[in-house]
Each structure stands twice: as structure tokens, then as C-alpha cells.
Enzyme design. Structure first.
Site, PDB file in Angstrom:
ATOM      1  N   ARG A   1      26.763  27.297  50.191  1.00  7.59           N
ATOM      2  CA  ARG A   1      25.811  27.044  51.269  1.00  7.59           C
ATOM      3  C   ARG A   1      24.380  26.882  50.770  1.00  7.59           C
ATOM      4  NH1 ARG A   1      26.719  30.928  56.154  1.00  7.59           N
ATOM      5  NH2 ARG A   1      25.127  32.058  55.004  1.00  7.59           N
TER       6      ARG A   1
ATOM      7  N   HIS B   1      44.691  37.791  39.749  1.00 16.03           N
ATOM      8  CA  HIS B   1      44.124  37.612  38.406  1.00 16.03           C
ATOM      9  C   HIS B   1      44.825  38.491  37.370  1.00 16.03           C
ATOM     10  CE1 HIS B   1      41.590  41.153  39.327  1.00 16.03           C
ATOM     11  NE2 HIS B   1      41.395  41.256  38.028  1.00 16.03           N
TER      12      HIS B   1
ATOM     13  N   HIS C   1      48.015  43.448  42.732  1.00 17.58           N
ATOM     14  CA  HIS C   1      48.123  43.644  41.283  1.00 17.58           C
ATOM     15  C   HIS C   1      49.253  44.612  40.901  1.00 17.58           C
ATOM     16  CE1 HIS C   1      44.387  41.659  41.699  1.00 17.58           C
ATOM     17  NE2 HIS C   1      43.632  42.720  41.861  1.00 17.58           N
TER      18      HIS C   1
HETATM   19  C1  BG6 Z   1      40.104  43.355  42.315  1.00 22.95           C
HETATM   20  C2  BG6 Z   1      39.759  44.437  43.293  1.00 22.95           C
HETATM   21  O1  BG6 Z   1      41.158  42.566  42.809  1.00 22.95           O
HETATM   22  O2  BG6 Z   1      40.481  43.929  41.079  1.00 22.95           O
HETATM   23  C3  BG6 Z   1      38.672  45.338  42.743  1.00 22.95           C
HETATM   24  O3  BG6 Z   1      39.322  43.859  44.512  1.00 22.95           O
HETATM   25  C4  BG6 Z   1      39.040  45.864  41.383  1.00 22.95           C
HETATM   26  O4  BG6 Z   1      38.416  46.420  43.632  1.00 22.95           O
HETATM   27  C5  BG6 Z   1      39.479  44.716  40.473  1.00 22.95           C
HETATM   28  O5  BG6 Z   1      37.915  46.530  40.834  1.00 22.95           O
HETATM   29  C6  BG6 Z   1      40.031  45.239  39.168  1.00 22.95           C
HETATM   30  O6  BG6 Z   1      40.223  44.176  38.288  1.00 22.95           O
HETATM   31  P1  BG6 Z   1      40.181  44.412  36.729  1.00 22.95           P
HETATM   32  O7  BG6 Z   1      40.510  43.077  36.147  1.00 22.95           O
HETATM   33  O8  BG6 Z   1      38.795  44.897  36.395  1.00 22.95           O
HETATM   34  O9  BG6 Z   1      41.205  45.462  36.443  1.00 22.95           O
END
Ligand code: BG6
Length: 486
Positions: free
Chosen positions: A52, A179, A241
Site C-alpha cells: 500500500r 516455512h 509446524h
Molecule cells: C511462526 C510463528 O510461524 O514461526 C511465530 O508465527 C514463531 O510465532 C515462528 O516465532 C518460529 O519460526 P522459527 O523459524 O524461528 O522457528
């Protein structure tokens, strides 16, 4: 669900929604820079950033350069490479709900070529964004769409988002991001299990006593209060995750490393999760305390209001199938815990008979610990005889067989998860993205847990920051005669 094997070709344009946001600055732009630096992006790939904020190409490039300087490690940052990378990047100002912006975007992108779109915007904007993309021809057989979480807050809202997406993008062109699947060490779990003969024959309830998955974080809210307070640890970390990690640990060997075979096996595990009883979970919320030696405040103070959202959850889960009958999966995750650590511990059973017992020796069962981050190593605890003449009896001791990834692959630069995922998106490989049936099976289980909590009126127990959660989380595993791998 099967994926049609339509061959998706390399993208010629990547559109980044939310390009001025935090994820773009910390992860997406540095990842794209790294891929460009290593000449892994198609030479002709154009990157069109949108958000935006009012920018022209020049001012956005200056903003992106600052993000690269701040977030690319010094040892890897090269000014020339950054400039060359930024030449690919242009910017279109766009309000997600305003049709005129999409027309400008469509003009900037053109209608030829293959387009990959990365949406990291608020979930409330998904639907209008998709409708508008479709209206200007940025949907159809030449466009693929990647979506960043949160994709809903329960099964119903996630299905609504998925339906909206499916109205314009078929499943094989929908790339849902988790991720954790982009992390090298998570993919290494597949290599450990399926590129070695040793583990698979003992990978079941016949030889495994239980599994533990820990994702502990030291950070607190980090300014994400609005989102996090509406989610809580269960939906923020377990729904995605941790369930993906569990699925990778528990799945049957896929026949191929491809999107259909891998995801078919994961979804079977997710659908076999036993509905959870409230007494098999413990939730907590952090109070003031110290993490490392740094004093930190309570959750409600960080948030600015009282709340009953959990910042810690521990669960005892079961995968109800032949392989895992009788094997509990203990999961725990939380904010403001003593250390940042993601690991999977596979606890094997004791030997059926110890011939050394008659010589006074006690032995501990084997344990395999897969450390995912920040340490990256795999260690197998084995029993060995303590050297000596054993006149006073035999002594057995735990020794560790350690594969330290950092040593074993010292010459290979560690890539951040988004490098892998962005490249797979550009190249059109959905193997490491989450399919709709997986997401829905995940939500179904999570919704069941939340319903059980609300029926039992379960409230988070306070825990001091810098501790491993409420003491009830320790009791959850100790009442089974087991303990957390701390
Ligand atoms: C994210 C969460 O998906 O993953 C966060 O929303 C979390 O709260 C993060 O801190 C952790 O990712 P990583 O890669 O740092 O373990």
C-alpha cells in the site's frame, strides 16, 4: 487427493504482495538476493513488489537495499550483487481492495509468460485480492499462487479461504507455505529415515517407546500482539509446524520424493490423529521472569490487556494406526522458555533382556535426538562398557554417536527456509508446500482440541518466563514414567 501431473514451468515474473512488510524485509528479499547471488533465479525473472505504501521503483529499491544491508549476513552481502539483484525489482503501489491498483499491476506485469504470486497479506485481504487478480487476468493456467499463514483460525474459516483460492487457482497451482518444510534440517529428517536402512525396521511401536517434539522459543510477543493473541500457541505453532514435523516422523515411506507421494503419506498420518482429551493437554501463559539473564515482563503487560490466550502448550497425542499403536507423541511449544530449541527425540524401548544385569549393570534405552535448530545435529545415544577390569561389576554408560551437520557440511552455506521455498515456487515444485487436505486434517484435529478445552473450561496456568512452562507440563509426561528431554 491426487495432484494432476501438469508440468509447471519456471516463472518469468514473481509478484510479491506485502513487499514493505516485516517478512519481506527479514526473509523474502534476503532470500531472493541470495538466490540471485548464487545465479539460481532464472536470468530473465522479473520481481514486481507491491504494497500500500507509496513508492516508485527507485524509492522501493532504496528501501529493499536497506533491508538487505540489515538482514543479509555481512559475510555474504556484496554491494554489486545487491545492485544487480535490485535491477530486477520494480514496484507498484496497490491497495488490496482497490481495482485500479490491480490494473496498474497487470500492466506492469504484462500478460505473457509464467507468473508466480506470493501473498503475505492479512487473511481478511485474501478474498478481495484473489477476486481482483482474477478480474485483471492475473489468474488462470499461467499463474501460480503462494500463500503465507495464517490461513484461517479454524477448519471453517480455513475452508472459506481455500474455497476462495480454489475459485481462481486449482490445487496444483496453490502453494501453501509452512516455512518449517523449507528448513534444511527438516528435509534431512526424510534423508535420515528413507536414505538409511538402519532406522526403518525399528521405526514403530515394536521398538519405539515414545516420541517428543519440542519447539521452544525465548522470544515473547515481538509486537505481534494483535495476531498472536487471537491465535495462541496451539494455532500459531502446533496446527502447522509441529504437525508437519509429526507427519514427517510418522509417515510411511513414500514411493517417490514428489508432491503427490509425500503429501499422500503425510495426510494419512494427520487423519489418524486421535481426538484429544482435555486431560492430555496443559496450557500456560508466561509471567515475569528472566530469559538468559535478561528480565522480561508478563504476557498481559506485553499485550497491554488481560488475556486467556495460551503462550505454552504441551500435548500427549496418538497416531491411531498399526505402526504407532501405543506410542505417545509428546509435543510442547512455548514463548519465553529458557532456550531456543527445536528438536525431535525418538525414545526407543529397553532391551528385552539384559545379560549384564546379573553383573550389576544397569542400561538405558537408546535415544535418537534430531536437533533442528539452532544446533543442527543428529545424535544416537548408545550403551557402551566403561573401560576397566570390571572387578566391582560391569558399568555401562551412555555414549553419543553424533553427526554434527555444521561440521559434516562445514563448506556448505546454510540457506534460510524461504530460499528453498521461493525457488521451488519459481520452478513450480509443490513437494514442500502443504496441500489442502493436509491443512484441513490439521485444523480438524486442532478444532477438536479447542472444543475439548472449552468443554473442560481449561485455562492457561501461569509460568515464570525462563522456565519450561507450568509444572503440570512436567507432570503430563512424568505420570507416564517418562521425562522431557531437557
Ligand atoms: C511462526 C510463528 O510461524 O514461526 C511465530 O508465527 C514463531 O510465532 C515462528 O516465532 C518460529 O519460526 P522459527 O523459524 O524461528 O522457528
Amino acid at each position: 487427493m491426487t495432484d494432476t501431473h501438469e508440468k509447471i514451468v519456471r516463472a518469468t515474473t514473481l509478484i510479491l504482495f506485502g513487499a514493505t512488510g516485516d517478512l519481506a524485509a527479514r526473509m523474502l528479499l534476503p532470500s531472493l538476493y541470495a538466490l540471485a547471488h548464487d545465479r539460481l533465479l532464472p536470468e530473465a525473472l522479473k520481481i514486481v513488489a507491491t504494497a500500500r505504501s507509496a513508492h516508485d521503483d527507485g524509492s522501493f529499491r532504496a528501501h529493499a537495499r536497506e533491508a538487505l544491508e540489515a538482514h543479509v549476513p555481512d559475510s555474504f552481502f556484496e554491494a554489486d550483487a545487491a545492485d544487480r539483484f535490485l535491477e530486477r525489482v520494480s514496484y507498484v503501489t496497490l491497495d488490496a481492495t482497490d481495482a485500479a491498483g490491480y490494473r496498474r499491476l497487470a500492466e506492469a506485469v504484462g500478460t505473457d509468460g509464467e507468473i508466480a504470486i506470493f501473498l503475505s497479506t492479512a487473511p481478511s485481504l485474501f478474498k478481495p485480492t484473489i477476486d481482483n487478480l482474477e478480474a485483471v487476468g492475473l489468474a488462470g493456467p499461467h499463474v501460480r499462487l503462494a500463500l503465507e499463514k495464517p490461513l484461517g483460525t479454524d477448519l471453517a474459516s480455513s475452508s472459506e479461504i481455500n474455497d476462495a483460492v480454489a475459485s481462481a487457482f486449482p490445487e496444483e497451482r496453490t502453494f501453501r507455505i509452512d516455512h518449517y518444510l523449507g528448513k534444511e534440517t527438516v528435509q534431512n529428517l526424510l534423508a535420515l529415515r528413507f536414505a538409511n536402512l538402519l532406522f526403518e525396521p525399528v521405526w514403530s511401536g515394536s521398538h519405539i517407546d515414545h516420541v517428543q517434539i519440542t519447539v521452544s522459543e525465548t522470544i515473547g510477543l515481538e509486537g505481534r500482539g494483535d495476531y498472536y493473541d487471537g491465535a495462541g500457541a496451539l494455532r500459531d505453532m502446533v496446527q502447522n509446524h509441529m504437525l508437519q514435523l509429526l507427519a514427517l516422523v510418522a509417515m510411511e515411506p513414500p514411493s517417490h520424493f514428489d508432491a503427490t507421494a509425500v503429501r499422500d503419506e503425510k495426510v494419512k498420518v494427520l487423519r489418524s490423529l486421535r481426538p484429544m482429551r482435555a486431560e492430555d493437554s496443559v496450557i500456560g501463559q508466561y509471567e515475569a521472569g528472566a530469559v538468559g539473564s535478561k528480565p522480561v515482563g508478563r504476557y498481559s503487560d506485553d499485550l497491554g490487556r488481560e488475556s486467556t490466550t495460551e503462550t505454552f502448550v504441551a500435548l500427549k497425542a496418538h497416531v491411531d494406526n498399526w505402526r504407532w499403536a501405543g506410542v505417545p507423541f509428546y509435543l510442547r511449544t512455548g514463548k519465553r522458555l529458557p532456550e531456543r530449541r527445536t528438536e525431535i527425540a525418538i525414545q526407543f524401548k529397553s532391551v528385552p533382556h539384559s545379560m549384564f544385569a546379573s553383573r550389576g549393570a544397569t542400561s538405558a534405552p537408546n535415544r535418537l535426538v534430531i536437533a533442528i535448530q539452532p544446533a543442527e545435529n543428529i545424535s544416537l545415544e548408545l550403551m557402551a562398557k566403561q573401560p576397566g577390569l570390571d572387578r566391582g561389576g560391569i558399568r555401562l554408560r551412555n555414549v553419543e554417536l553424533d553427526i554434527d551437520q555444521a561440521d559434516a557440511f562445514a563448506d556448505v552455506r546454510r540457506r534460510i527456509a524461504y530460499e528453498r521455498l521461493l525457488l521451488d515456487l519459481v520452478e513450480g515444485d509443490p513437494t514442500l508446500f502443504v496441500r489442502r487436505d493436509e491443512v484441513e486434517a490439521q485444523w480438524q484435529w486442532i478444532d477438536g482440541i479447542r472444543a475439548a478445552w472449552s468443554q473442560a473450561n481449561l485455562k492457561p496456568r501461569p509460568y515464570a518466563s525462563g522456565t519450561w512452562g507450568p509444572s503440570a507440563a512436567i507432570a503430563l509426561i512424568e505420570r507416564d514414567g517418562r521425562s522431557w528431554n531437557d
